[in-house]
Design an enzyme around this catalytic site. Structure first.
Site, short mmCIF file in Angstrom:
data_model
loop_
_atom_site.label_atom_id
_atom_site.label_comp_id
_atom_site.label_asym_id
_atom_site.label_seq_id
_atom_site.Cartn_x
_atom_site.Cartn_y
_atom_site.Cartn_z
N HIS A 120 -3.59 -5.34 -4.89
CA HIS A 120 -2.79 -6.68 -5.31
C HIS A 120 -3.74 -7.26 -6.24
O HIS A 120 -2.93 -8.39 -6.78
CB HIS A 120 -2.76 -7.47 -4.09
N ASP A 157 0.51 2.07 1.08
CA ASP A 157 0.00 0.88 1.68
C ASP A 157 1.37 0.26 2.13
O ASP A 157 2.42 0.30 1.21
CB ASP A 157 -0.73 0.13 0.80
N HIS A 159 2.14 -2.67 1.76
CA HIS A 159 2.52 -3.83 0.95
C HIS A 159 2.71 -3.17 -0.54
O HIS A 159 1.88 -2.15 -0.78
CB HIS A 159 1.43 -4.89 0.82
N ASP A 244 -1.69 0.62 6.67
CA ASP A 244 -1.04 -0.69 7.46
C ASP A 244 0.31 -0.28 7.45
O ASP A 244 1.33 -1.34 8.06
CB ASP A 244 -1.14 -2.03 6.61
ZN LIG Z 1 -1.41 -3.56 2.72
#
Ligand SMILES: [Zn+2]
Length: 309
Positions: A120, A157, A159, A244
């Site tokens: 991120h 991931d 996200h 995750d």
């Molecule tokens: Zn994540």
């Protein structure tokens, strides 16, 4: 084939009470990974990434601020903390990703198991638990130090890997692929985000509805991601190996199993072999359930350590 697991205890000092991105994550993941004898045989300490490697992605002014000595923890945003121990951990997390790339380019296999995560982080801003853009830094290192041309980043991931996407948005030499829950944090990663004007098609987003499980996920991976990576013909593949998307993870609503991650590793290895590329470099990103980190880490290491795909 030489194998290496890369970590460093400095990450323990990157901590904030009650935060899900916590030191126990690495212990849990490593306890799964190191059950594979090949990966346990060579566990090495993550080096400090050279400043020049960081500056291929981040502004010098940003690095001066985020890596400065500080007496107490500060919060860059509601999610992201910078503790007194963060600079050493973060520079070694970037160093671990670089070392993983070095290892696979040399013909081995490598798992970078460090934190804070990186996908991120933006060139001028920490974000989403991430302080340095570890994988982007490692990709630029591969291009600068090893003469690698085309690189694919495969981010599973839960996200969206918005930082990686931002770094390579207008760069046709890097295919940035992300599969992620949608809609979900950080809000980017729609299917129509395909790259900047100089790199149309070099970003691939695969948004997935909450509840997507093993079979549907692998079907999308095989129908959309593997063909796109194959068509790009990368000379190197780096996996943003977040855990995750696991069904037990508290920060996501996808429903992957431990075994899904092993299968994803086998699929990517098979693709790399077909392309004549090195083994994929695996770099840990998120993953917040300790049992899932351990069990999925074991599946990943078994799939990665196996000499026959
Ligand atoms: Zn994540």
């Amino acid at each position: 084939v030489s194998a290496v697991t890369i970590s460093h205890p400095s990450h323990i000092r990157h901590a904030s009470p009650g935060h899900p991105e916590r030191p126990e994550r690495i212990a849990a993941f490593l306890s799964g990974v190191l059950g594979e004898p090949l990966l346990a045989a060579r566990a090495t300490e993550a080096p400090l990434a050279p400043r020049a490697a960081l500056e291929r992605v981040h502004d010098a002014g940003y690095l001066d601020i985020v890596l400065a000595e500080r007496p107490e923890t500060v919060h860059a945003d509601p999610d992201t903390y910078i503790a007194p121990g963060t600079p050493d951990a973060a520079v070694r997390a970037a160093g671990a990703a670089i070392a993983a790339v070095d290892a696979v380019v040399a013909g081995g296999i490598a798992i970078a198991a460090m934190r804070p995560p990186g996908h991120h982080c933006l060139p001028q801003r920490p974000m989403g638990f991430c302080v340095l853009a570890n994988i982007a830094i490692a990709v630029r290192h591969a291009q600068a130090a090893h003469g690698v041309g085309r690189v694919a980043v495969v981010d599973w991931d839960v996200h969206h890997g918005n930082g990686t996407q931002a770094v390579f948005w207008d760069d046709p030499s890097v295919l940035a692929v992300s599969l992620h829950q949608w809609p979900h944090y950080p809000g980017t990663g729609a299917a129509d985000e395909r790259g900047g004007p100089g790199a149309a098609g070099a970003t691939l987003n695969v948004p997935l509805p909450a509840g997507t499980g093993h079979d549907a996920y692998l079907a999308r991976f095989r129908a959309e991601v593997l063909p796109a990576v194959a068509a790009f013909r990368p000379e190197l593949v780096v996996v943003a190996c977040g855990l995750d998307a696991h069904r037990d993870d508290p920060l996501g609503d996808l429903e992957l199993e431990d075994a899904t991650f092993g299968q994803l590793v086998r699929d990517v290895r098979g693709l790399c072999r077909a392309l004549g590329a090195p083994e994929p470099a695996l770099v840990l990103e998120g993953g917040y359930d300790l049992h899932a980190l351990e069990a999925s880490g074991a599946e990943i290491a078994r799939a990665y350590g196996a000499s026959v795909i």
